[in-house]
Design an enzyme around this catalytic site. Structure first.
Site, PDB file in Angstrom:
ATOM      1  N   CYS A   2       0.823  -1.191   0.000  1.00 45.26           N
ATOM      2  CA  CYS A   2       0.000   0.000   0.000  1.00 45.26           C
ATOM      3  C   CYS A   2       0.866   1.254   0.000  1.00 45.26           C
ATOM      4  O   CYS A   2       2.087   1.191  -0.030  1.00 45.26           O
ATOM      5  CB  CYS A   2      -0.897   0.016   1.235  1.00 45.26           C
ATOM      6  SG  CYS A   2      -1.827  -1.520   1.482  1.00 45.26           S
ATOM      7  N   ARG A  50      -4.755   1.245  -0.864  1.00 45.98           N
ATOM      8  CA  ARG A  50      -4.579  -0.181  -0.619  1.00 45.98           C
ATOM      9  C   ARG A  50      -4.396  -0.992  -1.891  1.00 45.98           C
ATOM     10  O   ARG A  50      -5.134  -0.836  -2.860  1.00 45.98           O
ATOM     11  CB  ARG A  50      -5.783  -0.740   0.150  1.00 45.98           C
ATOM     12  CG  ARG A  50      -5.566  -2.185   0.589  1.00 45.98           C
ATOM     13  CD  ARG A  50      -6.764  -2.775   1.282  1.00 45.98           C
ATOM     14  NE  ARG A  50      -6.459  -4.126   1.771  1.00 45.98           N
ATOM     15  CZ  ARG A  50      -7.347  -5.086   1.958  1.00 45.98           C
ATOM     16  NH1 ARG A  50      -8.625  -4.852   1.709  1.00 45.98           N
ATOM     17  NH2 ARG A  50      -6.984  -6.270   2.397  1.00 45.98           N
ATOM     18  N   LEU A  51      -3.385  -1.857  -1.861  1.00 44.25           N
ATOM     19  CA  LEU A  51      -3.255  -2.963  -2.801  1.00 44.25           C
ATOM     20  C   LEU A  51      -3.602  -4.215  -2.004  1.00 44.25           C
ATOM     21  O   LEU A  51      -2.841  -4.638  -1.138  1.00 44.25           O
ATOM     22  CB  LEU A  51      -1.832  -3.051  -3.352  1.00 44.25           C
ATOM     23  CG  LEU A  51      -1.537  -4.238  -4.281  1.00 44.25           C
ATOM     24  CD1 LEU A  51      -2.369  -4.137  -5.553  1.00 44.25           C
ATOM     25  CD2 LEU A  51      -0.056  -4.308  -4.635  1.00 44.25           C
ATOM     26  N   GLU A  79       4.072  -6.349   4.457  1.00 43.37           N
ATOM     27  CA  GLU A  79       3.604  -7.670   4.867  1.00 43.37           C
ATOM     28  C   GLU A  79       4.382  -8.119   6.099  1.00 43.37           C
ATOM     29  O   GLU A  79       5.600  -7.969   6.160  1.00 43.37           O
ATOM     30  CB  GLU A  79       3.821  -8.709   3.757  1.00 43.37           C
ATOM     31  CG  GLU A  79       3.225  -8.356   2.412  1.00 43.37           C
ATOM     32  CD  GLU A  79       1.711  -8.412   2.391  1.00 43.37           C
ATOM     33  OE1 GLU A  79       1.115  -8.922   3.361  1.00 43.37           O
ATOM     34  OE2 GLU A  79       1.119  -7.922   1.406  1.00 43.37           O
TER      35      GLU A  79
END
Length: 613
Positions: A2, A50-51, A79
């Site tokens: 993101c 956001r992705l 992540e």
């Protein structure tokens, strides 16, 4: 993956500044094409793009947790690969979860451990927490600096963002560059922000903002420790760590792939991923990049020894992936719109020109099929893959990659094609010397270390803390501009720590580069790939078709005689190159023209104020 941004002001009411935080957030739409969100209260405003990769429905941000003394709000990029174990630990401590996202695990980790949550994470991340209980902002970046994060102190608070463009969208931020910034842009010796007044959250660092000021704390750095494992045990431990980190980084709720160059590093990742996925009945997807007629036109140089395609073919034949070769032409690489997109992605003219363009186009092609890609980045810096680890360049009192690059460009910093005034003001050689001495002084040694062990520890330390940062920033910016998340298993801090403390005599025990890695993965690769010498990212710079397009663009730049570019670049030098016999222009001169064109586009896009006093 993101983009995050925000604004903290202890002297203003930010509920009246919704349009500004929206504008800051919108600059990172490419980083987060799936969703956008903001959260605003009087003294704090947070933005998120956001992705969606894990828990596509539940990981919406900004993510808020209400407490009796005020909300705790998180915006998060990256992540946490150990989020499943951390969730179990936090549940055992009484925490309850509404989603299956790693974002919520990080938020509850902060609620449990405060700023020390970073020490519990395994992954790549850059995140911000507004803790209304103490009216403070906490900025945290991962250990190796895989994910970027910048901040800009203001008179009564701070602005922050994943990229400078988010900060520059706020009227309080000045688009100014001074000579220190230009040195950073020209030499790229680290990951520093080039914009005056802007700071980078250093890797492994926590930045805490309160009304009383800004405080920084380092929670992780490379530490020197004795290595007691023998050769066999060391090789086995490296393989164990690689197995574990690749397995962790294959967790995804969206399509994923591996970048495959046919080199040792990416091929090892691809083969490990293939084994993991095959056990689940899946096939790994791989991508490689090549150029039209590249094998036939290939000429080795100081950084590239062999073309990739034959070795990629050998890997494909061995592991049987779903493979796609992305083939680019000179026309693709010389498209002005593409170069403009690349410079916009990087916020800086400190890129690698044509190589950046081809990487961006590769990532765009991959994004049509996958959202997550695994890469072999950081193996050379940990295991000693570059040629200068093994030759006399390592003896010079200069960053070895700079020595190699300057050699390829045909000279030293004083001979680079800048105006005399710019060279006198930037003091490039003094700057490089000071930066080098600072890097050397940051390294701890074992009392029993020999001269060569001390020398090589310095080499590895400066590569992991400086050179790698440049490469990681490049990969992050170009991949995120295509909406692609790139994961880097070789940046697992457990692996980096272990290999860093392995003596040089073990790292090169068979007399070759990356001895430990080569032996740790020898069962995964065909002999051709296992024994291939290091070859850098491919380039089309030797191809006359691209060279002609480059010279044509340089002539167009020259035609803009009053551009601020020529307060920096020596116009007469540029003119002498483009008017020369094209067959006699050196590789180094082409590289410098490429850099000049990048700077021309950067000036056009950002209209920076050159605050050179």
């Amino acid at each position: 993956m993101c983009g995050i941004t925000g604004w903290v002001s202890y002297g203003a009411d930010l509920t009246e500044q919704q349009a500004t935080i929206d504008a800051m957030t919108a600059t990172m739409a490419l980083r987060g094409p799936d969703a956008s969100g903001t959260w605003v209260e009087p003294h704090a405003a947070l933005g998120h793009r956001r992705l969606a990769v894990i828990d596509l429905d539940g990981g919406v941000q900004p993510m808020e947790f209400a407490t009796p003394n005020g909300p705790v709000v998180l915006v998060y990029s990256g992540e946490a690969y150990n989020f499943i174990e951390l969730r179990r630990e936090l549940q055992a401590r009484g925490h309850r979860f509404r989603t299956s996202s790693d974002t919520e695990v990080v938020l509850h980790g902060y609620l449990e451990w405060g700023e020390s949550v970073a020490e519990h994470l395994n992954g790549m991340y850059a995140f911000a927490v507004w803790d209304a209980r103490d009216q403070k902002l906490v900025l945290i970046r991962d250990r190796l600096g895989v994910k970027p994060l910048y901040y800009y102190p203001t008179a009564d608070g701070v602005l922050f963002g994943s990229e400078p463009k988010a900060i520059l969208a706020n009227p309080l931020a000045r688009k100014a560059v001074d000579f220190n910034g230009m040195r950073t842009a020209v030499l790229a010796v680290g990951g520093q922000a080039i914009w005056k007044g802007m700071c980078e959250v250093e890797p492994g660092t926590v930045v805490t903002v309160k009304s009383t000021g800004i405080r920084t704390r380092t929670y992780w750095k490379l530490r020197t420790a004795p290595h007691t494992d023998d050769q066999k045990s060391t090789v086995e431990r490296i393989r164990e760590l690689l197995d574990d980190t690749v397995n962790r980084q294959l967790i995804s709720d969206v399509p994923q792939c591996v970048l495959l160059s046919g080199g040792l590093d990416s091929s090892a990742i691809a083969s490990l991923a293939s084994r993991k996925l095959s056990a689940k009945g899946d096939r790994v997807r791989t991508f490689s990049v090549d150029f039209v007629d590249h094998v036939d036109r290939f000429r080795p140089d100081a950084f590239r020894t062999t073309p990739d395609a034959p070795f990629v073919k050998d890997m494909v034949n061995m592991i049987g992936p779903v493979h796609q070769q992305v083939v680019l032409s000179a026309e693709n690489l010389s498209d002005p719109a593409v170069r403009r997109a690349v410079i916009t992605a990087r916020d800086s003219p400190s890129g690698l020109g044509e190589s950046d363009i081809s990487m961006y186009l590769l990532f765009q092609a991959i994004r049509g099929e996958s959202t997550v890609a695994l890469s072999g980045e950081a193996a050379d810096e940990s295991f000693g893959g570059y040629q200068w680890f093994h030759n006399n360049i390592r003896e010079l009192p200069i960053f070895p990659w700079m020595a190699a690059l300057l050699s390829a460009q045909g000279g030293n910093p004083a001979l680079m094609p800048f105006t005399a005034e710019a060279l006198a003001a930037m003091k490039l050689e003094i700057y490089l010397g000071d930066e080098y001495r600072t890097a050397v002084a940051a390294v701890d040694h074992l009392d029993s270390a020999s001269r060569i062990e001390r020398q090589m520890r310095v080499m590895f330390h400066m590569h992991l803390t400086r050179f790698l940062r440049m490469l990681l920033d490049r990969k992050d910016r170009l991949s995120m501009a295509a909406g692609l998340e790139v994961r880097v298993p070789f940046c697992d801090h457990r692996l980096v720590e272990y290999v860093y403390n392995t003596p040089w005599k073990l790292k090169a025990f068979d007399g070759r580069e990356k001895s430990l890695l080569r032996h740790a993965v020898k069962d995964l690769l065909p002999p051709s790939v296992l024994n291939r010498k290091k070859s850098g990212y491919p380039t089309m710079m030797h191809d006359n078709r691209f060279s002609s397009a480059l010279l044509l663009e340089a002539k167009e730049v020259l035609a803009d005689a009053h551009n601020p570019l020529f307060t920096l670049f020596n116009r007469k030098w540029v003119q002498s190159v483009v008017e020369a016999d094209s067959s006699k222009i050196t590789h180094g001169e082409k590289l410098l023209l490429d850099k000049m064109i990048d700077m021309y586009y950067w000036i056009d896009i950002y209209s920076p104020e050159f605050a050179m006093s």
